[in-house]
Design a protein around this motif. Structure first.
Motif, mmCIF file in Angstrom:
data_model
loop_
_atom_site.group_PDB
_atom_site.id
_atom_site.type_symbol
_atom_site.label_atom_id
_atom_site.label_comp_id
_atom_site.label_asym_id
_atom_site.label_seq_id
_atom_site.Cartn_x
_atom_site.Cartn_y
_atom_site.Cartn_z
ATOM 1 N N VAL A 42 0.843 -1.196 0.000
ATOM 2 C CA VAL A 42 0.000 0.000 0.000
ATOM 3 C C VAL A 42 0.879 1.247 0.000
ATOM 4 O O VAL A 42 2.096 1.184 0.138
ATOM 5 C CB VAL A 42 -0.934 0.026 1.236
ATOM 6 N N SER A 43 0.219 2.400 -0.153
ATOM 7 C CA SER A 43 0.847 3.704 0.051
ATOM 8 C C SER A 43 -0.257 4.676 0.424
ATOM 9 O O SER A 43 -1.446 4.331 0.374
ATOM 10 C CB SER A 43 1.569 4.180 -1.218
ATOM 11 N N ASP A 44 0.129 5.875 0.803
ATOM 12 C CA ASP A 44 -0.881 6.911 0.960
ATOM 13 C C ASP A 44 -1.491 7.210 -0.400
ATOM 14 O O ASP A 44 -0.809 7.165 -1.432
ATOM 15 C CB ASP A 44 -0.257 8.188 1.536
ATOM 16 N N ALA A 45 -2.774 7.506 -0.417
ATOM 17 C CA ALA A 45 -3.474 7.790 -1.670
ATOM 18 C C ALA A 45 -3.562 9.294 -1.889
ATOM 19 O O ALA A 45 -4.029 10.020 -1.007
ATOM 20 C CB ALA A 45 -4.872 7.187 -1.646
ATOM 21 N N PRO A 46 -3.118 9.791 -3.041
ATOM 22 C CA PRO A 46 -3.256 11.224 -3.317
ATOM 23 C C PRO A 46 -4.719 11.618 -3.443
ATOM 24 O O PRO A 46 -5.558 10.824 -3.886
ATOM 25 C CB PRO A 46 -2.516 11.390 -4.655
ATOM 26 N N GLU A 47 -5.029 12.828 -3.057
ATOM 27 C CA GLU A 47 -6.418 13.273 -3.091
ATOM 28 C C GLU A 47 -6.953 13.404 -4.509
ATOM 29 O O GLU A 47 -8.148 13.221 -4.751
ATOM 30 C CB GLU A 47 -6.546 14.618 -2.360
ATOM 31 N N ASP A 48 -6.089 13.737 -5.451
ATOM 32 C CA ASP A 48 -6.534 13.976 -6.824
ATOM 33 C C ASP A 48 -6.141 12.827 -7.745
ATOM 34 O O ASP A 48 -5.746 13.030 -8.890
ATOM 35 C CB ASP A 48 -5.952 15.286 -7.363
ATOM 36 N N LEU A 49 -6.247 11.597 -7.262
ATOM 37 C CA LEU A 49 -5.815 10.439 -8.044
ATOM 38 C C LEU A 49 -6.612 10.315 -9.342
ATOM 39 O O LEU A 49 -7.835 10.318 -9.342
ATOM 40 C CB LEU A 49 -5.989 9.160 -7.217
ATOM 41 N N ARG A 50 -5.881 10.236 -10.441
ATOM 42 C CA ARG A 50 -6.461 10.036 -11.767
ATOM 43 C C ARG A 50 -5.589 9.033 -12.511
ATOM 44 O O ARG A 50 -4.412 8.867 -12.181
ATOM 45 C CB ARG A 50 -6.508 11.357 -12.553
ATOM 46 N N PRO A 51 -6.130 8.386 -13.539
ATOM 47 C CA PRO A 51 -5.320 7.422 -14.300
ATOM 48 C C PRO A 51 -4.326 8.102 -15.242
ATOM 49 O O PRO A 51 -4.390 7.964 -16.464
ATOM 50 C CB PRO A 51 -6.376 6.608 -15.074
ATOM 51 N N LYS A 52 -3.411 8.864 -14.650
ATOM 52 C CA LYS A 52 -2.368 9.516 -15.434
ATOM 53 C C LYS A 52 -1.266 8.507 -15.757
ATOM 54 O O LYS A 52 -1.097 7.511 -15.056
ATOM 55 C CB LYS A 52 -1.794 10.701 -14.664
ATOM 56 N N ARG A 53 -0.503 8.824 -16.788
ATOM 57 C CA ARG A 53 0.508 7.868 -17.239
ATOM 58 C C ARG A 53 1.485 7.512 -16.137
ATOM 59 O O ARG A 53 1.837 6.341 -15.954
ATOM 60 C CB ARG A 53 1.247 8.431 -18.453
ATOM 61 N N ARG A 54 1.957 8.518 -15.386
ATOM 62 C CA ARG A 54 2.970 8.227 -14.367
ATOM 63 C C ARG A 54 2.401 7.333 -13.273
ATOM 64 O O ARG A 54 3.097 6.462 -12.737
ATOM 65 C CB ARG A 54 3.504 9.529 -13.770
ATOM 66 N N ASP A 55 1.127 7.542 -12.917
ATOM 67 C CA ASP A 55 0.533 6.735 -11.863
ATOM 68 C C ASP A 55 0.206 5.328 -12.343
ATOM 69 O O ASP A 55 0.378 4.350 -11.603
ATOM 70 C CB ASP A 55 -0.722 7.419 -11.327
ATOM 71 N N LEU A 56 -0.268 5.206 -13.574
ATOM 72 C CA LEU A 56 -0.493 3.874 -14.142
ATOM 73 C C LEU A 56 0.822 3.096 -14.208
ATOM 74 O O LEU A 56 0.862 1.896 -13.914
ATOM 75 C CB LEU A 56 -1.105 3.996 -15.541
ATOM 76 N N ALA A 57 1.891 3.803 -14.603
ATOM 77 C CA ALA A 57 3.200 3.154 -14.694
ATOM 78 C C ALA A 57 3.691 2.721 -13.310
ATOM 79 O O ALA A 57 4.262 1.633 -13.158
ATOM 80 C CB ALA A 57 4.206 4.089 -15.347
ATOM 81 N N ALA A 58 3.494 3.556 -12.302
ATOM 82 C CA ALA A 58 3.919 3.203 -10.950
ATOM 83 C C ALA A 58 3.141 1.998 -10.434
ATOM 84 O O ALA A 58 3.715 1.083 -9.824
ATOM 85 C CB ALA A 58 3.724 4.398 -10.014
ATOM 86 N N HIS A 59 1.851 1.981 -10.677
ATOM 87 C CA HIS A 59 1.016 0.852 -10.264
ATOM 88 C C HIS A 59 1.486 -0.435 -10.927
ATOM 89 O O HIS A 59 1.655 -1.470 -10.271
ATOM 90 C CB HIS A 59 -0.440 1.145 -10.627
ATOM 91 N N GLN A 60 1.728 -0.379 -12.235
ATOM 92 C CA GLN A 60 2.135 -1.558 -12.980
ATOM 93 C C GLN A 60 3.530 -2.035 -12.571
ATOM 94 O O GLN A 60 3.789 -3.247 -12.511
ATOM 95 C CB GLN A 60 2.099 -1.276 -14.486
ATOM 96 N N ALA A 61 4.419 -1.100 -12.271
ATOM 97 C CA ALA A 61 5.779 -1.473 -11.865
ATOM 98 C C ALA A 61 5.756 -2.287 -10.576
ATOM 99 O O ALA A 61 6.532 -3.245 -10.418
ATOM 100 C CB ALA A 61 6.632 -0.226 -11.698
ATOM 101 N N VAL A 62 4.873 -1.922 -9.661
ATOM 102 C CA VAL A 62 4.748 -2.690 -8.420
ATOM 103 C C VAL A 62 4.299 -4.113 -8.724
ATOM 104 O O VAL A 62 4.853 -5.092 -8.209
ATOM 105 C CB VAL A 62 3.766 -2.001 -7.453
ATOM 106 N N GLN A 63 3.291 -4.242 -9.581
ATOM 107 C CA GLN A 63 2.790 -5.582 -9.914
ATOM 108 C C GLN A 63 3.878 -6.440 -10.563
ATOM 109 O O GLN A 63 4.044 -7.610 -10.218
ATOM 110 C CB GLN A 63 1.586 -5.476 -10.873
ATOM 111 N N GLU A 64 4.600 -5.860 -11.497
ATOM 112 C CA GLU A 64 5.607 -6.625 -12.232
ATOM 113 C C GLU A 64 6.757 -7.047 -11.330
ATOM 114 O O GLU A 64 7.282 -8.161 -11.449
ATOM 115 C CB GLU A 64 6.108 -5.808 -13.419
ATOM 116 N N ARG A 65 7.159 -6.166 -10.400
ATOM 117 C CA ARG A 65 8.236 -6.527 -9.490
ATOM 118 C C ARG A 65 7.795 -7.654 -8.555
ATOM 119 O O ARG A 65 8.536 -8.622 -8.336
ATOM 120 C CB ARG A 65 8.653 -5.305 -8.668
ATOM 121 N N LEU A 66 6.607 -7.538 -8.013
ATOM 122 C CA LEU A 66 6.103 -8.588 -7.137
ATOM 123 C C LEU A 66 5.930 -9.895 -7.897
ATOM 124 O O LEU A 66 6.241 -10.976 -7.397
ATOM 125 C CB LEU A 66 4.771 -8.157 -6.528
#
Length: 237
Positions: A42-66
């Motif tokens: 988990v992490s803290d969730a930003p208040e203005d979370l949107r499916p922006k490229r950088r956030d999608l990439a960060a989410h996917q990087a976690v999945q791929e590493r795990l």
């Protein structure tokens, strides 16, 4: 602040995430919420979370590493909850369900396949193989038919396209199911007649990909098969 949940893993998963960051700007810090048998990244969730490229990439990087270090239940982008204690409560409450799913996904990756056929090629095939469609088309082209013929032909072709696409989808699924542990179909979009995810054992990936290539060659140039993978097993969580 609410909590963003990336994945669920077994408690003995190494979770080597030190050089990765989470969603948000500035990027959030990843951490682990643990119960006895399970852990959630988990992490803290930003208040203005949107499916922006950088956030999608960060989410996917976690999945791929795990995924590279063990079995993972990847959550879809954007899943949040109240706090760490809410995450821990769910891990405890649903430990049996999550543990069973981790076992089912062990040693596997997801492959997603979409398939389409060239519309003009299918229309030519229908006119070539259907006496009724060919007769209606010839009447329309010669001007000898009534004004209702184009609608009749269109409805007949539409029914024939649907029937043929159903058979094609079944043919593709039958050709690949034997190489996968599970499969999940979803509603195709656009010109696709098939959208399906396969859960494939990592030891069987080469055979699965080879079977997909053979099937594409068998179907021919009028078909477009797009295979993505290996992916985190989103469709099987």
């Amino acid at each position: 602040m609410s909590v963003y949940v990336y994945s669920i893993v077994a408690s003995d998963h190494p979770r080597n995430l030190d050089d990765l960051h989470g969603v948000g700007k500035p990027p959030s810090t990843l951490r682990t919420v643990k119960s006895k048998e399970l852990s959630a990244v988990v992490s803290d969730a930003p208040e203005d979370l949107r499916p922006k490229r950088r956030d999608l990439a960060a989410h996917q990087a976690v999945q791929e590493r795990l995924m590279a270090d063990g079995t993972v239940l990847p959550l879809q982008f954007g899943f949040t909850t109240d706090d760490d204690e809410a995450v821990r409560a769910v891990l405890k409450e649903r430990v049996e369900e999550f543990s069973e799913r981790l076992t089912a996904l062990e040693g596997c990756a997801e492959y997603h396949l979409k398939a389409a056929q060239d519309e003009d090629a299918m229309l030519r095939q229908i006119l070539r193989e259907s006496d009724e469609a060919r007769a209606l088309n010839e009447q329309i082209r010669s001007g000898s038919g009534g004004p209702d013929l184009p609608l009749a032909l269109g409805e007949m072709v539409s029914r024939e396209v649907e029937a043929r696409q159903d058979r094609l989808a079944a043919q593709v699924l039958d050709g690949l199911r034997g190489f996968a542990r599970e499969d999940r179909t979803s509603q195709p979009t656009g010109n696709d007649f098939l959208s399906v995810s396969f859960l494939v054992e990592r030891d069987n990936e080469k055979s699965f990909v080879g079977a997909e290539h053979d099937l594409a060659k068998e179907l021919g140039d009028d078909f477009d098969l797009r295979l993505l993978g290996p992916l985190p097993a989103y469709s099987f969580v």
